[in-house]
Scaffold this motif. Structure first.
Motif, PDB file in Angstrom:
ATOM      1  N   LYS A  48    -123.019 115.938   6.530  1.00  0.00           N
ATOM      2  CA  LYS A  48    -123.472 114.741   6.959  1.00  0.00           C
ATOM      3  C   LYS A  48    -123.786 114.827   8.450  1.00  0.00           C
ATOM      4  O   LYS A  48    -122.947 115.072   9.183  1.00  0.00           O
ATOM      5  CB  LYS A  48    -122.616 113.568   6.457  1.00  0.00           C
ATOM      6  CG  LYS A  48    -122.457 113.238   4.933  1.00  0.00           C
ATOM      7  CD  LYS A  48    -121.632 112.108   4.923  1.00  0.00           C
ATOM      8  CE  LYS A  48    -121.477 112.000   3.543  1.00  0.00           C
ATOM      9  NZ  LYS A  48    -120.612 110.738   3.324  1.00  0.00           N
ATOM     10  N   HIS A  49    -124.985 114.702   8.834  1.00  0.00           N
ATOM     11  CA  HIS A  49    -125.594 114.795  10.138  1.00  0.00           C
ATOM     12  C   HIS A  49    -125.984 113.426  10.475  1.00  0.00           C
ATOM     13  O   HIS A  49    -126.942 112.804  10.062  1.00  0.00           O
ATOM     14  CB  HIS A  49    -126.615 115.866  10.246  1.00  0.00           C
ATOM     15  CG  HIS A  49    -126.196 117.377  10.019  1.00  0.00           C
ATOM     16  ND1 HIS A  49    -125.388 117.898  10.544  1.00  0.00           N
ATOM     17  CD2 HIS A  49    -126.534 118.203   8.925  1.00  0.00           C
ATOM     18  CE1 HIS A  49    -125.196 118.911  10.008  1.00  0.00           C
ATOM     19  NE2 HIS A  49    -125.921 119.127   9.071  1.00  0.00           N
ATOM     20  N   GLY A  66    -133.363 114.409  19.904  1.00  0.00           N
ATOM     21  CA  GLY A  66    -132.714 113.918  18.973  1.00  0.00           C
ATOM     22  C   GLY A  66    -132.374 114.844  17.904  1.00  0.00           C
ATOM     23  O   GLY A  66    -131.694 114.410  17.086  1.00  0.00           O
ATOM     24  N   LYS A  67    -133.175 115.606  17.819  1.00  0.00           N
ATOM     25  CA  LYS A  67    -133.231 116.558  16.510  1.00  0.00           C
ATOM     26  C   LYS A  67    -132.757 118.015  17.130  1.00  0.00           C
ATOM     27  O   LYS A  67    -132.143 118.788  16.570  1.00  0.00           O
ATOM     28  CB  LYS A  67    -134.336 116.820  15.825  1.00  0.00           C
ATOM     29  CG  LYS A  67    -134.649 115.338  15.147  1.00  0.00           C
ATOM     30  CD  LYS A  67    -135.977 115.512  14.463  1.00  0.00           C
ATOM     31  CE  LYS A  67    -136.285 114.058  13.531  1.00  0.00           C
ATOM     32  NZ  LYS A  67    -137.531 114.375  12.993  1.00  0.00           N
ATOM     33  N   VAL A  68    -133.460 118.630  17.933  1.00  0.00           N
ATOM     34  CA  VAL A  68    -133.306 119.884  18.705  1.00  0.00           C
ATOM     35  C   VAL A  68    -133.010 119.631  20.299  1.00  0.00           C
ATOM     36  O   VAL A  68    -133.318 119.002  20.936  1.00  0.00           O
ATOM     37  CB  VAL A  68    -134.499 120.703  18.463  1.00  0.00           C
ATOM     38  CG1 VAL A  68    -134.498 122.120  19.161  1.00  0.00           C
ATOM     39  CG2 VAL A  68    -135.004 120.763  17.152  1.00  0.00           C
ATOM     40  N   VAL A  69    -131.988 120.753  20.461  1.00  0.00           N
ATOM     41  CA  VAL A  69    -131.458 120.839  21.941  1.00  0.00           C
ATOM     42  C   VAL A  69    -131.989 121.995  22.481  1.00  0.00           C
ATOM     43  O   VAL A  69    -131.726 122.954  21.976  1.00  0.00           O
ATOM     44  CB  VAL A  69    -130.013 120.671  22.046  1.00  0.00           C
ATOM     45  CG1 VAL A  69    -129.677 120.567  23.693  1.00  0.00           C
ATOM     46  CG2 VAL A  69    -129.521 119.461  21.324  1.00  0.00           C
ATOM     47  N   HIS A 113    -129.573 121.309  13.584  1.00  0.00           N
ATOM     48  CA  HIS A 113    -128.552 121.335  12.421  1.00  0.00           C
ATOM     49  C   HIS A 113    -129.033 122.397  11.573  1.00  0.00           C
ATOM     50  O   HIS A 113    -128.267 122.798  10.453  1.00  0.00           O
ATOM     51  CB  HIS A 113    -128.606 120.051  11.854  1.00  0.00           C
ATOM     52  CG  HIS A 113    -127.848 119.174  12.870  1.00  0.00           C
ATOM     53  ND1 HIS A 113    -126.543 119.053  12.903  1.00  0.00           N
ATOM     54  CD2 HIS A 113    -128.274 117.896  13.134  1.00  0.00           C
ATOM     55  CE1 HIS A 113    -126.013 117.960  13.408  1.00  0.00           C
ATOM     56  NE2 HIS A 113    -127.098 117.476  13.696  1.00  0.00           N
ATOM     57  N   TYR A 114    -130.324 122.846  11.639  1.00  0.00           N
ATOM     58  CA  TYR A 114    -130.791 123.962  10.660  1.00  0.00           C
ATOM     59  C   TYR A 114    -130.423 125.378  11.114  1.00  0.00           C
ATOM     60  O   TYR A 114    -130.114 126.148  10.328  1.00  0.00           O
ATOM     61  CB  TYR A 114    -132.167 123.539  10.325  1.00  0.00           C
ATOM     62  CG  TYR A 114    -133.005 124.476   9.295  1.00  0.00           C
ATOM     63  CD1 TYR A 114    -132.679 124.346   8.094  1.00  0.00           C
ATOM     64  CD2 TYR A 114    -133.583 125.733   9.783  1.00  0.00           C
ATOM     65  CE1 TYR A 114    -133.003 125.046   7.031  1.00  0.00           C
ATOM     66  CE2 TYR A 114    -134.449 126.296   8.711  1.00  0.00           C
ATOM     67  CZ  TYR A 114    -133.926 126.308   7.469  1.00  0.00           C
ATOM     68  OH  TYR A 114    -134.661 127.073   6.468  1.00  0.00           O
ATOM     69  N   ASN A 115    -130.702 125.516  12.151  1.00  0.00           N
ATOM     70  CA  ASN A 115    -130.710 127.285  12.804  1.00  0.00           C
ATOM     71  C   ASN A 115    -129.299 127.438  13.444  1.00  0.00           C
ATOM     72  O   ASN A 115    -129.010 128.266  13.667  1.00  0.00           O
ATOM     73  CB  ASN A 115    -131.891 127.631  13.660  1.00  0.00           C
ATOM     74  CG  ASN A 115    -133.111 127.505  13.034  1.00  0.00           C
ATOM     75  OD1 ASN A 115    -133.326 128.042  11.636  1.00  0.00           O
ATOM     76  ND2 ASN A 115    -134.041 126.739  13.583  1.00  0.00           N
TER      77      ASN A 115
END
Length: 180
Positions: A64-65, A94-97, A119-121
């Motif tokens: 859960k993210h 908010g999604k990628v840093v 969260h994906y890569n």
């Protein structure tokens, strides 16, 4: 003496009557006989053994993210006296840093890390080095004494007395002149 002891024992036995009913204390009735207790019969039926596979649900490992918060920060430290030089710059939607940090290594090079994390890569980093590593020339080890030659802490002794004076007089003659 033994008759007194026997008399006391008979008096104690006469006072302790086991055939007398016990007094009601705290509202409980006395048992009819001290050994009349019997445990009650069980009021349930024991379960029959079952040899089937267990019926439980396997745990789920669903990740859960939570939604990230956008941010933007940076810092830099440069202290020439102590030889420190490092910094960090990071931004997120908010999604990628995305970010970059750098540090001056002890060998004189600068390490620069550019990264992306989501969260994906996961965390993906690109590491680069600027400058050339410099190492000091090795010097042979020469131990130096940690102490000097001892200094005298006293002077030459001074005489504390004078020349001795005689303590005796001229000896007396113990015999007279010889007689011839």
């Amino acid at each position: 003496m033994s008759s007194k002891i026997a008399l006391l024992c008979m008096a104690a036995m006469a006072l302790a009557h086991p055939d007398r009913p016990a007094q009601n204390g705290y509202g409980y009735s006395a048992p009819s006989h001290p050994l009349s207790y019997a445990p009650p019969a069980p009021s349930y039926k024991t379960p029959e053994p079952s040899y089937s596979a267990p019926s439980y649900k396997a745990p789920s490992y669903e990740e859960k993210h939570e939604k990230g918060m956008p941010f933007d920060f940076s810092f830099e430290v440069q202290d020439e006296y102590k030889g420190l030089d490092f910094g960090h710059d990071s931004k997120s939607d908010g999604k990628v840093v995305n970010g970059e940090y750098n540090v001056l290594l002890p060998d004189g090079r600068t390490q620069i890390v550019t990264y992306t994390a989501d969260h994906y890569n996961g965390y993906l980093a690109d590491v680069k080095y600027e400058g050339e590593a410099k190492y000091p020339d090795p010097k042979p080890y020469k131990p130096s004494p940690s102490y000097g030659a001892p200094a005298p802490s006293y002077g030459a002794p001074a005489p504390a007395y004078g020349a001795p004076a005689p303590t005796y007089g001229k000896p007396k003659s113990l015999y007279g002149a010889p007689n011839h």
